[in-house]
Design an enzyme around this catalytic site. Structure first.
Site, mmCIF file in Angstrom:
data_model
loop_
_atom_site.group_PDB
_atom_site.id
_atom_site.type_symbol
_atom_site.label_atom_id
_atom_site.label_comp_id
_atom_site.label_asym_id
_atom_site.label_seq_id
_atom_site.Cartn_x
_atom_site.Cartn_y
_atom_site.Cartn_z
ATOM 1 N N ASN A 7 30.774 58.293 36.492
ATOM 2 C CA ASN A 7 29.340 58.549 36.545
ATOM 3 C C ASN A 7 28.982 59.883 37.183
ATOM 4 O O ASN A 7 27.906 60.420 36.938
ATOM 5 C CB ASN A 7 28.660 57.419 37.323
ATOM 6 C CG ASN A 7 27.248 57.752 37.732
ATOM 7 O OD1 ASN A 7 26.326 57.744 36.918
ATOM 8 N ND2 ASN A 7 27.056 58.069 39.013
ATOM 9 N N GLN A 26 18.555 72.560 29.875
ATOM 10 C CA GLN A 26 19.654 71.616 30.077
ATOM 11 C C GLN A 26 20.796 71.828 29.074
ATOM 12 O O GLN A 26 21.613 70.942 28.863
ATOM 13 C CB GLN A 26 19.156 70.175 29.952
ATOM 14 C CG GLN A 26 18.259 69.701 31.074
ATOM 15 C CD GLN A 26 17.885 68.242 30.899
ATOM 16 O OE1 GLN A 26 17.076 67.886 30.056
ATOM 17 N NE2 GLN A 26 18.501 67.385 31.689
ATOM 18 N N TYR A 55 24.209 71.172 30.608
ATOM 19 C CA TYR A 55 24.337 69.755 30.958
ATOM 20 C C TYR A 55 24.567 68.914 29.710
ATOM 21 O O TYR A 55 25.491 68.085 29.660
ATOM 22 C CB TYR A 55 23.069 69.308 31.686
ATOM 23 C CG TYR A 55 22.928 67.823 31.899
ATOM 24 C CD1 TYR A 55 23.586 67.187 32.951
ATOM 25 C CD2 TYR A 55 22.133 67.044 31.059
ATOM 26 C CE1 TYR A 55 23.457 65.812 33.155
ATOM 27 C CE2 TYR A 55 21.996 65.687 31.249
ATOM 28 C CZ TYR A 55 22.654 65.069 32.300
ATOM 29 O OH TYR A 55 22.524 63.719 32.488
ATOM 30 N N LYS A 86 27.815 66.464 28.480
ATOM 31 C CA LYS A 86 27.636 65.038 28.235
ATOM 32 C C LYS A 86 28.035 64.672 26.799
ATOM 33 O O LYS A 86 28.602 63.599 26.553
ATOM 34 C CB LYS A 86 26.189 64.627 28.497
ATOM 35 C CG LYS A 86 25.791 64.696 29.970
ATOM 36 C CD LYS A 86 26.580 63.714 30.817
ATOM 37 C CE LYS A 86 26.054 63.619 32.236
ATOM 38 N NZ LYS A 86 26.776 62.611 33.048
ATOM 39 N N ILE A 132 22.087 56.266 39.816
ATOM 40 C CA ILE A 132 22.639 55.372 38.805
ATOM 41 C C ILE A 132 23.982 54.807 39.242
ATOM 42 O O ILE A 132 24.254 53.619 39.070
ATOM 43 C CB ILE A 132 22.767 56.111 37.453
ATOM 44 C CG1 ILE A 132 21.376 56.403 36.874
ATOM 45 C CG2 ILE A 132 23.585 55.279 36.466
ATOM 46 C CD1 ILE A 132 21.398 57.266 35.625
ATOM 47 N N GLY A 156 30.385 59.152 41.789
ATOM 48 C CA GLY A 156 28.961 59.387 42.013
ATOM 49 C C GLY A 156 28.301 58.116 42.483
ATOM 50 O O GLY A 156 27.155 57.810 42.130
ATOM 51 N N ILE A 183 15.734 58.602 33.605
ATOM 52 C CA ILE A 183 15.850 57.668 34.722
ATOM 53 C C ILE A 183 15.420 58.402 35.989
ATOM 54 O O ILE A 183 15.887 59.512 36.258
ATOM 55 C CB ILE A 183 17.307 57.171 34.903
ATOM 56 C CG1 ILE A 183 17.868 56.614 33.586
ATOM 57 C CG2 ILE A 183 17.371 56.135 36.012
ATOM 58 C CD1 ILE A 183 17.233 55.354 33.088
ATOM 59 N N SER A 226 24.360 60.580 28.634
ATOM 60 C CA SER A 226 22.925 60.855 28.577
ATOM 61 C C SER A 226 22.487 60.856 27.124
ATOM 62 O O SER A 226 23.295 61.168 26.235
ATOM 63 C CB SER A 226 22.629 62.234 29.192
ATOM 64 O OG SER A 226 21.301 62.642 28.912
ATOM 65 N N ASP A 265 36.077 65.583 45.295
ATOM 66 C CA ASP A 265 35.475 66.405 44.256
ATOM 67 C C ASP A 265 36.178 66.082 42.942
ATOM 68 O O ASP A 265 37.323 66.496 42.726
ATOM 69 C CB ASP A 265 35.639 67.884 44.604
ATOM 70 C CG ASP A 265 35.002 68.815 43.582
ATOM 71 O OD1 ASP A 265 34.499 68.326 42.550
ATOM 72 O OD2 ASP A 265 35.019 70.042 43.806
ATOM 73 N N ARG A 288 24.658 57.020 45.354
ATOM 74 C CA ARG A 288 23.214 57.108 45.124
ATOM 75 C C ARG A 288 22.903 56.950 43.640
ATOM 76 O O ARG A 288 23.791 56.963 42.795
ATOM 77 C CB ARG A 288 22.670 58.438 45.632
ATOM 78 C CG ARG A 288 23.256 59.652 44.923
ATOM 79 C CD ARG A 288 22.680 60.953 45.457
ATOM 80 N NE ARG A 288 23.126 61.193 46.824
ATOM 81 C CZ ARG A 288 22.421 61.899 47.708
ATOM 82 N NH1 ARG A 288 21.255 62.411 47.369
ATOM 83 N NH2 ARG A 288 22.890 62.098 48.914
#
Length: 255
Positions: free
Chosen positions: A92, A155, A158, A162, A18, A13, A191, A145, A65, A16
């Site tokens: 990341n 979320q 997500y 994490k 972080i 990642g 962020i 996170s 990927d 761009r």
């Protein structure tokens, strides 16, 4: 200043947000870096050229990927080939498609698990294998996170992925310590990145959130994560493993 002179780093990642800011911090500290990205070749090439000109380090990029096991493992091997080895691995890459729990379908769930969780495993396991073969130790850092410690509306998927990375990192830290490999996490708070750009630009919502949640009094910037990554990758952090640094302006401390 912490130095990483001569280190060879992979950042997923990395084109761009972080990931890019961490890659820049590592390069400034003296590391060569490979930026892994997905379908972002033009931006990755431009950023690699910019970082190389700024730091004098060798900066490359690979499209892969990480949620695809074979592609992820091949990407790590290619990164090591480009740099002559691998010493630092920053996992990341991640996605967050804000979706109410009752509306998360199987495709949405599977994509988050593949990219955020399985991808972290595929990438770091292969990197750890190469580090162990080199017999020179290494550093692995997951970008997770503060949502890993408690969830948020829209979320759920997500945050679950994490959270899984934290348990993965702790188990890896135990098993990889004999090889001189440390494994740690950076847990960012809010962020401002392109993932949450619309919400981060909503002044009224941001000001209200900061007032009630963030002692530091501002949203985080991707650059705020760079210093934590450099520290965890440095020789000064050789006794730090299985740990998490929160980069959240004090948000988690108030929960």
């Amino acid at each position: 200043m912490l130095e990483l002179a001569g280190s060879r780093a992979l950042v997923t990642g990395g084109s761009r947000g972080i990931g890019l800011s961490i890659a820049e911090a590592l390069a400034v500290a003296g590391a060569d870096v490979v930026l892994c990205h997905l379908n972002d070749g033009e931006r990755a090439a431009a950023e690699a050229k910019r970082l190389s000109a700024k730091t004098g380090r060798k900066i490359s990029h690979i499209d892969a990927d990480v949620g695809d096991c074979d592609a992820a493992r091949a990407m790590v091997a290619k990164a090591a080939e480009l740099m002559g080895g691998i010493d630092l691995c920053i996992s990341n890459a991640g996605i967050c498609q804000f979706t109410p729990f009752l509306e998360i379908d199987s495709a949405n769930w599977s994509k988050h698990v593949a990219t955020n969780f399985s991808g972290g495993f595929f990438v770091t396991q292969r990197a750890a294998q190469l580090m162990a073969e080199q017999k020179t130790g290494g550093r692995i850092v997951f970008v997770t996170s503060v949502g890993a410690f408690r969830s948020n509306a829209t979320q759920t998927h997500y945050c679950a992925t994490k959270s899984g990375l934290h348990i993965l990192a702790m188990g890896m830290a135990i098993e990889l310590a004999p090889f001189g490999i440390t494994v740690n996490c950076i847990a960012p708070g809010w962020i401002h990145t392109d993932i949450n750009d619309a919400a981060s630009r909503d002044t009224s919502a941001v000001e209200n959130w900061i007032q009630w949640n963030c002692p530091a009094g501002r949203l985080g910037k991707p650059q705020d994560c760079g210093g934590a990554a450099v520290f965890l990758c440095s020789k000064e952090a050789s006794y730090v493993t299985g740990a998490t640094i929160t980069v959240d302006g004090g948000w988690n401390a108030k929960l």
